[in-house]
Enzyme design. Structure first.
Site, PDB file in Angstrom:
ATOM      1  N   THR A  11       0.849  -1.190   0.000  1.00 51.52           N
ATOM      2  CA  THR A  11       0.000   0.000   0.000  1.00 51.52           C
ATOM      3  C   THR A  11       0.880   1.234   0.000  1.00 51.52           C
ATOM      4  O   THR A  11       2.015   1.196   0.482  1.00 51.52           O
ATOM      5  CB  THR A  11      -0.936   0.042   1.215  1.00 51.52           C
ATOM      6  OG1 THR A  11      -1.802   1.177   1.125  1.00 51.52           O
ATOM      7  CG2 THR A  11      -0.147   0.136   2.506  1.00 51.52           C
ATOM      8  N   ALA A  14      -0.204   6.006   3.846  1.00 53.29           N
ATOM      9  CA  ALA A  14       0.605   6.165   5.064  1.00 53.29           C
ATOM     10  C   ALA A  14      -0.191   5.863   6.320  1.00 53.29           C
ATOM     11  O   ALA A  14       0.352   5.346   7.303  1.00 53.29           O
ATOM     12  CB  ALA A  14       1.177   7.580   5.122  1.00 53.29           C
ATOM     13  N   HIS A  15      -1.502   6.192   6.327  1.00 54.86           N
ATOM     14  CA  HIS A  15      -2.344   5.889   7.487  1.00 54.86           C
ATOM     15  C   HIS A  15      -2.385   4.378   7.734  1.00 54.86           C
ATOM     16  O   HIS A  15      -2.302   3.910   8.870  1.00 54.86           O
ATOM     17  CB  HIS A  15      -3.769   6.394   7.252  1.00 54.86           C
ATOM     18  CG  HIS A  15      -3.884   7.878   7.181  1.00 54.86           C
ATOM     19  ND1 HIS A  15      -3.655   8.709   8.259  1.00 54.86           N
ATOM     20  CD2 HIS A  15      -4.218   8.691   6.150  1.00 54.86           C
ATOM     21  CE1 HIS A  15      -3.836   9.955   7.897  1.00 54.86           C
ATOM     22  NE2 HIS A  15      -4.176   9.978   6.622  1.00 54.86           N
ATOM     23  N   LYS A  16      -2.522   3.612   6.659  1.00 54.21           N
ATOM     24  CA  LYS A  16      -2.626   2.164   6.794  1.00 54.21           C
ATOM     25  C   LYS A  16      -1.300   1.560   7.273  1.00 54.21           C
ATOM     26  O   LYS A  16      -1.289   0.634   8.090  1.00 54.21           O
ATOM     27  CB  LYS A  16      -3.049   1.541   5.462  1.00 54.21           C
ATOM     28  CG  LYS A  16      -3.433   0.089   5.559  1.00 54.21           C
ATOM     29  CD  LYS A  16      -3.876  -0.468   4.211  1.00 54.21           C
ATOM     30  CE  LYS A  16      -5.184   0.129   3.740  1.00 54.21           C
ATOM     31  NZ  LYS A  16      -5.681  -0.530   2.505  1.00 54.21           N
ATOM     32  N   ASP A  77      -7.492  -5.701   1.395  1.00 54.53           N
ATOM     33  CA  ASP A  77      -8.508  -4.949   0.678  1.00 54.53           C
ATOM     34  C   ASP A  77      -9.701  -4.873   1.600  1.00 54.53           C
ATOM     35  O   ASP A  77     -10.088  -5.878   2.218  1.00 54.53           O
ATOM     36  CB  ASP A  77      -8.884  -5.621  -0.645  1.00 54.53           C
ATOM     37  CG  ASP A  77      -9.703  -4.689  -1.530  1.00 54.53           C
ATOM     38  OD1 ASP A  77      -9.389  -3.492  -1.580  1.00 54.53           O
ATOM     39  OD2 ASP A  77     -10.669  -5.153  -2.164  1.00 54.53           O
ATOM     40  N   GLY A 163     -10.759   7.261   5.655  1.00 60.96           N
ATOM     41  CA  GLY A 163     -11.808   6.630   4.863  1.00 60.96           C
ATOM     42  C   GLY A 163     -13.192   6.933   5.415  1.00 60.96           C
ATOM     43  O   GLY A 163     -13.532   8.078   5.721  1.00 60.96           O
ATOM     44  N   ARG A 190      -9.923  -4.262  10.146  1.00 62.98           N
ATOM     45  CA  ARG A 190      -8.520  -4.469   9.782  1.00 62.98           C
ATOM     46  C   ARG A 190      -7.763  -5.104  10.941  1.00 62.98           C
ATOM     47  O   ARG A 190      -6.955  -6.018  10.746  1.00 62.98           O
ATOM     48  CB  ARG A 190      -7.890  -3.139   9.372  1.00 62.98           C
ATOM     49  CG  ARG A 190      -6.471  -3.288   8.817  1.00 62.98           C
ATOM     50  CD  ARG A 190      -5.978  -1.994   8.178  1.00 62.98           C
ATOM     51  NE  ARG A 190      -6.734  -1.712   6.967  1.00 62.98           N
ATOM     52  CZ  ARG A 190      -7.603  -0.712   6.840  1.00 62.98           C
ATOM     53  NH1 ARG A 190      -7.827   0.091   7.867  1.00 62.98           N
ATOM     54  NH2 ARG A 190      -8.245  -0.518   5.720  1.00 62.98           N
TER      55      ARG A 190
END
EC number: 3.6.1.66
Length: 217
Positions: A11, A14-16, A77, A163, A190
């Site tokens: 990915t 950056a947040h993830k 995803d 999101g 997540r």
């Protein structure tokens, strides 16, 4: 055993990356691995998310990044499934409004709120779904899933997360974006998906011992 100890996260969000470093902190310590973003590999091209399920898209991304780097790769995803929209936006959650760039989240949220403007509270059920995939060169890809249910607020609330987090209201009355990071990770789709995958990470990527001479990338 190779000295390469990185796991590549497929990915550029950056947040993830930050979320998963926190969620997987114990696993990374156990395996002696470092989680890095695919942005550290400028020659790796973006993967077309052509799958029709979260699991298919996560698998596509993890396998492509692992093949391109020669390293273990993680991908996920995820998306929002709204009951009255028949499960949409679903796999199209990130591109629901057609907007890209910094304003994407705001545009996606605004479009969804407009679509649900007249829907009463009792019919605003929705949930996040996440599929997490681990691809290790030479091994079969492993996919695990997690989900969380709630209802949709009438307007975004909270400054945390990203999101659609400001829209999904949990049973305690707060949106995911109103939860502290550690609270969110404990209940989020997540967090649940990657905790399900944690055992696979340890099993496949643990530090070698005298009884384990397998060479892993």
């Amino acid at each position: 055993m190779t000295s390469e100890r990185r796991i590549v996260l497929a990915t550029r969000n950056a947040h993830k990356v930050q979320e998963l470093r926190t969620i997987l902190a114990d696993v990374l310590e156990q395996t002696g691995r470092t989680l890095v973003s695919v942005t550290d590999f400028p020659d790796v091209e973006d993967v077309v998310e052509s799958g029709v399920t979260f699991a298919a898209n996560a698998t596509l991304k993890a396998e492509a990044v692992s093949a391109a780097t020669g390293l273990p790769a993680l991908a996920d995803d995820s998306g929002l499934a709204v009951d009255v929209l028949g499960g949409s936006p679903g796999v199209f959650s990130a591109r629901w409004s057609g907007v890209n760039g910094d304003g994407k989240d705001r545009a996606n949220n605004a479009l969804l709120m407009a679509q649900l403007g007249d829907v009463p509270d009792e019919h605003r059920g929705a949930g996040f779904v996440c599929a997490a995939a681990l691809s290790v060169p030479g091994l079969e890809t492993v996919v695990r899933e997690g989900s969380v249910r709630g209802t949709l607020a009438h307007e975004p609330r909270g400054s945390g997360g990203f999101g659609y987090d400001p829209l999904l209201v949990m049973p305690d009355g707060r949106t995911l974006a109103e939860h502290a990071p550690e609270e969110k990770h404990a209940i989020s789709h997540r967090g649940r998906a990657f905790r399900e995958l944690a055992g696979d990470l340890v099993r496949l990527l643990a530090r070698p011992g005298p009884e384990n001479t397998q060479t892993l990338p």
